[in-house]
Enzyme design. Structure first.
Site, PDB file in Angstrom:
ATOM      1  N   ARG A 233       0.693  -1.137   0.036  1.00 55.03           N
ATOM      2  CA  ARG A 233      -0.059   0.031   0.060  1.00 55.03           C
ATOM      3  C   ARG A 233       0.972   1.248  -0.004  1.00 55.03           C
ATOM      4  O   ARG A 233       1.830   1.111   0.663  1.00 55.03           O
ATOM      5  CB  ARG A 233      -0.763   0.065   1.220  1.00 55.03           C
ATOM      6  CG  ARG A 233      -2.140  -0.913   1.103  1.00 55.03           C
ATOM      7  CD  ARG A 233      -2.991  -0.534  -0.152  1.00 55.03           C
ATOM      8  NE  ARG A 233      -4.349  -1.565  -0.013  1.00 55.03           N
ATOM      9  CZ  ARG A 233      -4.325  -2.246  -0.667  1.00 55.03           C
ATOM     10  NH1 ARG A 233      -3.466  -2.776  -1.649  1.00 55.03           N
ATOM     11  NH2 ARG A 233      -5.513  -3.187  -0.923  1.00 55.03           N
ATOM     12  N   ASP A 257       4.606  -0.329  -6.899  1.00 55.98           N
ATOM     13  CA  ASP A 257       3.352  -0.576  -7.588  1.00 55.98           C
ATOM     14  C   ASP A 257       2.145   0.220  -6.844  1.00 55.98           C
ATOM     15  O   ASP A 257       1.194   0.083  -7.467  1.00 55.98           O
ATOM     16  CB  ASP A 257       3.246  -2.018  -7.425  1.00 55.98           C
ATOM     17  CG  ASP A 257       1.642  -2.511  -8.208  1.00 55.98           C
ATOM     18  OD1 ASP A 257       1.781  -2.527  -9.365  1.00 55.98           O
ATOM     19  OD2 ASP A 257       1.087  -3.185  -7.655  1.00 55.98           O
ATOM     20  N   GLU A 262      -2.458   7.630  -4.928  1.00 56.30           N
ATOM     21  CA  GLU A 262      -2.640   6.976  -6.054  1.00 56.30           C
ATOM     22  C   GLU A 262      -4.037   7.013  -6.587  1.00 56.30           C
ATOM     23  O   GLU A 262      -4.485   6.893  -7.741  1.00 56.30           O
ATOM     24  CB  GLU A 262      -2.311   5.509  -6.093  1.00 56.30           C
ATOM     25  CG  GLU A 262      -3.051   4.367  -5.280  1.00 56.30           C
ATOM     26  CD  GLU A 262      -2.946   3.233  -5.485  1.00 56.30           C
ATOM     27  OE1 GLU A 262      -1.544   2.734  -5.129  1.00 56.30           O
ATOM     28  OE2 GLU A 262      -3.617   2.127  -5.334  1.00 56.30           O
ATOM     29  N   HIS A 294      -0.737  -0.157  -9.769  1.00 54.77           N
ATOM     30  CA  HIS A 294      -1.292  -1.147  -8.754  1.00 54.77           C
ATOM     31  C   HIS A 294      -1.693  -2.173  -9.736  1.00 54.77           C
ATOM     32  O   HIS A 294      -2.811  -2.840  -9.828  1.00 54.77           O
ATOM     33  CB  HIS A 294      -2.622  -0.327  -8.118  1.00 54.77           C
ATOM     34  CG  HIS A 294      -2.744  -1.132  -6.946  1.00 54.77           C
ATOM     35  ND1 HIS A 294      -3.183  -0.250  -5.794  1.00 54.77           N
ATOM     36  CD2 HIS A 294      -2.893  -2.465  -6.333  1.00 54.77           C
ATOM     37  CE1 HIS A 294      -3.481  -1.065  -4.702  1.00 54.77           C
ATOM     38  NE2 HIS A 294      -3.428  -2.375  -5.136  1.00 54.77           N
TER      39      HIS A 294
HETATM   40  P1  NAI Z   1      -1.873 -11.138   5.176  1.00 51.06           P
HETATM   41  O1  NAI Z   1      -2.584 -10.849   5.991  1.00 51.06           O
HETATM   42  O2  NAI Z   1      -1.705 -12.486   4.822  1.00 51.06           O
HETATM   43  O3  NAI Z   1      -0.323 -10.695   5.716  1.00 51.06           O
HETATM   44  C1  NAI Z   1      -0.010  -9.620   6.326  1.00 51.06           C
HETATM   45  C2  NAI Z   1       1.125  -9.918   7.454  1.00 51.06           C
HETATM   46  O4  NAI Z   1       1.312  -8.437   7.906  1.00 51.06           O
HETATM   47  C3  NAI Z   1       0.493 -10.681   8.433  1.00 51.06           C
HETATM   48  O5  NAI Z   1       1.731 -11.678   8.609  1.00 51.06           O
HETATM   49  C4  NAI Z   1       0.527  -9.700   9.454  1.00 51.06           C
HETATM   50  O6  NAI Z   1       0.916 -10.261  10.918  1.00 51.06           O
HETATM   51  C5  NAI Z   1       1.566  -8.901   9.143  1.00 51.06           C
HETATM   52  N1  NAI Z   1       1.443  -7.579   9.647  1.00 51.06           N
HETATM   53  C6  NAI Z   1       0.329  -6.836  10.351  1.00 51.06           C
HETATM   54  N2  NAI Z   1       0.509  -5.598  11.284  1.00 51.06           N
HETATM   55  C7  NAI Z   1       1.875  -5.585  10.911  1.00 51.06           C
HETATM   56  C8  NAI Z   1       2.775  -4.416  11.436  1.00 51.06           C
HETATM   57  N3  NAI Z   1       2.365  -3.351  12.327  1.00 51.06           N
HETATM   58  N4  NAI Z   1       4.132  -4.789  11.060  1.00 51.06           N
HETATM   59  C9  NAI Z   1       4.466  -5.878  10.428  1.00 51.06           C
HETATM   60  N5  NAI Z   1       3.672  -6.806   9.904  1.00 51.06           N
HETATM   61  C10 NAI Z   1       2.490  -6.759  10.133  1.00 51.06           C
HETATM   62  O7  NAI Z   1      -1.899 -10.399   3.782  1.00 51.06           O
HETATM   63  P2  NAI Z   1      -1.157 -10.754   2.331  1.00 51.06           P
HETATM   64  O8  NAI Z   1      -2.382 -11.249   1.507  1.00 51.06           O
HETATM   65  O9  NAI Z   1       0.012 -11.157   2.414  1.00 51.06           O
HETATM   66  O10 NAI Z   1      -1.183  -9.015   1.825  1.00 51.06           O
HETATM   67  C11 NAI Z   1      -0.186  -8.238   2.124  1.00 51.06           C
HETATM   68  C12 NAI Z   1      -0.576  -6.776   1.566  1.00 51.06           C
HETATM   69  O11 NAI Z   1      -0.555  -6.757   0.057  1.00 51.06           O
HETATM   70  C13 NAI Z   1      -2.266  -6.445   1.886  1.00 51.06           C
HETATM   71  O12 NAI Z   1      -2.491  -5.823   3.074  1.00 51.06           O
HETATM   72  C14 NAI Z   1      -2.287  -5.314   0.793  1.00 51.06           C
HETATM   73  O13 NAI Z   1      -2.128  -4.295   1.072  1.00 51.06           O
HETATM   74  C15 NAI Z   1      -1.251  -5.592  -0.331  1.00 51.06           C
HETATM   75  N6  NAI Z   1      -1.762  -6.146  -1.664  1.00 51.06           N
HETATM   76  C16 NAI Z   1      -1.498  -5.762  -2.795  1.00 51.06           C
HETATM   77  C17 NAI Z   1      -1.954  -5.933  -4.108  1.00 51.06           C
HETATM   78  C18 NAI Z   1      -1.430  -5.135  -5.178  1.00 51.06           C
HETATM   79  O14 NAI Z   1      -2.001  -5.434  -6.360  1.00 51.06           O
HETATM   80  N7  NAI Z   1      -0.330  -4.334  -5.291  1.00 51.06           N
HETATM   81  C19 NAI Z   1      -2.830  -6.936  -4.137  1.00 51.06           C
HETATM   82  C20 NAI Z   1      -3.201  -7.713  -2.931  1.00 51.06           C
HETATM   83  C21 NAI Z   1      -2.755  -7.323  -1.602  1.00 51.06           C
END
Ligand code: NAI
Length: 344
Positions: A233, A257, A262, A294
């Protein structure tokens, strides 16, 4: 079931039409984004379907509530664009927690390789029959250290990819998953990650805690020449601080990305317009910055999974009043909410 679908792009429709028709969900596609001015388009619908740059603030929530629209089906994983606390008791907020972590992790590696092997430069040169190699020297990933912030679904896949390249991984997560630690993967505190990583990749959600996790202070702690990757993000990175660190040569390259501001730019063709955002314009002008809009999620597999899960979420919520992918206002799933407050 009739659903108002906001911020529609041509690539959304085939999968949503297919899965919608299979399960009796009819989508009305609006190209406009959901915001206070457009929320009224949802009048008469059972629910709305929104994406990452739609705005679901208190005013939008009130309008939807007054019109009797009780289901907000996000067709994405992140939900930082929804005022979750305000939505509590007014809207059932559903999301697609995972659709293809591979899509995002692979795009992250594609950006990294493009950047450090100067593929973006070489591509343009050879189109012009310029076969000179001057200025294209890159570096090996083998043996380098990558700092991964956020080791959830996407972070884990990215770690596996990096392991395949023979890299060492320093991981940071608020909730470490000890099972991923091993010979080349070690959890550390953020300061150690900043100090020892050649590359830093962000895979955590955007929250109050992670807002500007990469800021001036963090960048000061980094190695000279560090490569910053953000496919998570935009607001995880303070873009002005990043720009300053690129200008001072502290940051060797950045691949973005996502970008903090954005929402009015990405996903749209702005090629005929003057870009008002000087920070983004300057970042894009840098030879060592690559920006994609994105795009990391955009694979056939991800689009199909997004549509399938979104339709299932809608059918479950409207049909039975329950859906495992409903979000609790505290950020988790309602399934994880032990005190039942989400159902008050
Ligand atoms: P997920 O929920 O599986 O993993 C997120 C991880 O971040 C978890 O292990 C969680 O414990 C950790 N986390 C939470 N708070 C934290 C903090 N304060 N400091 C460090 N780590 C922390 O999510 P996933 O599926 O891996 O997605 C990650 C991010 O990717 C999403 O939040 C979304 O913003 C982004 N995303 C971007 C996309 C794109 O097209 N560019 C598409 C899909 C997701």
């Amino acid at each position: 079931m009739k659903i108002a679908f906001f911020d529609t792009k041509p690539y959304d429709r085939p999968s949503f039409d297919r899965y919608g028709a299979e399960h009796g969900v009819e989508f009305k596609y609006f190209e406009t984004k959901l915001n206070e001015d457009t929320a009224e388009l949802a009048h008469g619908f059972d629910g709305v379907c929104a994406f990452v740059n739609d705005t679901v603030n208190d005013k939008v929530i009130d309008k939807l509530y007054e019109m009797g629209v009780s289901v907000l089906a996000l067709r994405c994983a992140g939900f930082n664009n929804v005022d979750m606390k305000y939505a509590h008791g007014k809207l059932h907020v559903l999301r697609v927690p995972a659709y293809s972590p591979y899509a995002v992790a692979e795009h992250t590696m594609a950006l990294l390789l493009t950047s450090i092997r100067r593929i973006h430069k070489a591509y343009i040169r050879s189109k012009d029959f310029n076969f000179s190699l001057s200025g294209l020297t890159g570096f090996d990933l083998y043996g380098k250290t990558v700092g991964v912030i956020g080791t959830g679904r996407i972070g884990r896949v990215f770690i596996d990819i990096c392991k395949g390249f023979g890299m060492n991984i320093l991981a940071y997560d608020k909730f470490p998953a000890k099972d991923i630690e091993g010979e080349r993967v070690r959890y550390v505190e953020l300061d150690e990650l900043f100090a020892n990583s050649d590359i830093i990749s962000l895979h955590c959600p955007l929250t109050d805690e992670t807002h500007h996790v990469i800021d001036r202070t963090a960048l000061d702690k980094c190695k000279k020449g560090v490569v910053i990757l953000n496919t998570s993000r935009g607001a995880l990175v303070d873009a002005d601080a990043l720009l300053a660190a690129i200008k001072s040569r502290k940051v060797g390259a950045a691949c973005l990305d996502v970008y903090e501001e954005e929402s009015d730019l990405f996903f749209e063709d702005n090629s005929g317009h003057i870009l008002e955002d000087d920070t983004l314009a300057r970042l894009i002008s840098m030879p060592n910055v690559i920006v994609t809009s994105h795009q990391a999620f955009l694979t056939e597999e991800a689009l199909s999974n997004i549509a399938q899960t979104t339709v299932k979420n809608i059918v479950q919520m409207i049909g039975s009043g329950q859906c495992p992918n409903e979000l609790c206002y505290r950020g988790g799933s309602t399934e994880d909410c032990k005190d039942g407050k989400c159902f008050e």
